[in-house]
Scaffold this motif. Sequence first.
Motif, PDB file in Angstrom:
ATOM      1  N   SER A  85      15.351   6.047  -6.028  1.00  0.00           N
ATOM      2  CA  SER A  85      14.733   5.768  -4.737  1.00  0.00           C
ATOM      3  C   SER A  85      14.970   6.915  -3.756  1.00  0.00           C
ATOM      4  O   SER A  85      14.059   7.348  -3.058  1.00  0.00           O
ATOM      5  CB  SER A  85      15.290   4.461  -4.169  1.00  0.00           C
ATOM      6  OG  SER A  85      14.787   4.208  -2.882  1.00  0.00           O
ATOM      7  N   LEU A  86      16.192   7.416  -3.719  1.00  0.00           N
ATOM      8  CA  LEU A  86      16.518   8.549  -2.835  1.00  0.00           C
ATOM      9  C   LEU A  86      15.728   9.788  -3.224  1.00  0.00           C
ATOM     10  O   LEU A  86      15.231  10.520  -2.357  1.00  0.00           O
ATOM     11  CB  LEU A  86      18.015   8.841  -2.873  1.00  0.00           C
ATOM     12  CG  LEU A  86      18.911   7.811  -2.197  1.00  0.00           C
ATOM     13  CD1 LEU A  86      20.373   8.087  -2.527  1.00  0.00           C
ATOM     14  CD2 LEU A  86      18.679   7.808  -0.708  1.00  0.00           C
ATOM     15  N   ALA A  87      15.572  10.035  -4.506  1.00  0.00           N
ATOM     16  CA  ALA A  87      14.848  11.212  -4.976  1.00  0.00           C
ATOM     17  C   ALA A  87      13.372  11.130  -4.582  1.00  0.00           C
ATOM     18  O   ALA A  87      12.778  12.133  -4.153  1.00  0.00           O
ATOM     19  CB  ALA A  87      14.989  11.355  -6.494  1.00  0.00           C
ATOM     20  N   VAL A  88      12.778   9.955  -4.685  1.00  0.00           N
ATOM     21  CA  VAL A  88      11.378   9.775  -4.307  1.00  0.00           C
ATOM     22  C   VAL A  88      11.206  10.015  -2.812  1.00  0.00           C
ATOM     23  O   VAL A  88      10.276  10.708  -2.377  1.00  0.00           O
ATOM     24  CB  VAL A  88      10.871   8.371  -4.702  1.00  0.00           C
ATOM     25  CG1 VAL A  88       9.530   8.066  -4.064  1.00  0.00           C
ATOM     26  CG2 VAL A  88      10.789   8.242  -6.210  1.00  0.00           C
ATOM     27  N   LYS A  89      12.105   9.471  -2.018  1.00  0.00           N
ATOM     28  CA  LYS A  89      12.022   9.650  -0.561  1.00  0.00           C
ATOM     29  C   LYS A  89      12.221  11.117  -0.191  1.00  0.00           C
ATOM     30  O   LYS A  89      11.494  11.650   0.664  1.00  0.00           O
ATOM     31  CB  LYS A  89      13.053   8.767   0.132  1.00  0.00           C
ATOM     32  CG  LYS A  89      12.716   7.298   0.044  1.00  0.00           C
ATOM     33  CD  LYS A  89      13.811   6.440   0.642  1.00  0.00           C
ATOM     34  CE  LYS A  89      13.440   4.987   0.533  1.00  0.00           C
ATOM     35  NZ  LYS A  89      14.335   4.206  -0.266  1.00  0.00           N
TER      36      LYS A  89
END
Length: 79
Positions: free
Chosen positions: A12-16
């Motif tokens: 999730s952090l990588a996508v954001k």
Amino acid sequence: MENRILSILAESLAVKDRSVKENLDKLKIGTQRLAECLASERKVLIFGNGGSAADAQHIAAEFVTRFANERPPLAAIAL
């Protein structure tokens, strides 16, 4: 279970992170337009469908109310 949770959060952090980096210029333009709208005493219209409608109401409430800082309310309406 712990590894699965950490993996989901890391993804999730990588996508954001990727989304912000790829769209930073668009985010800056949108921020500028929003500031210009409010500075010219116009209203911000916010909308969504389903869960996004609840998000729109929340964002509009943040504009209109003064939670942490004393300031005049900003004109926003959730459609």
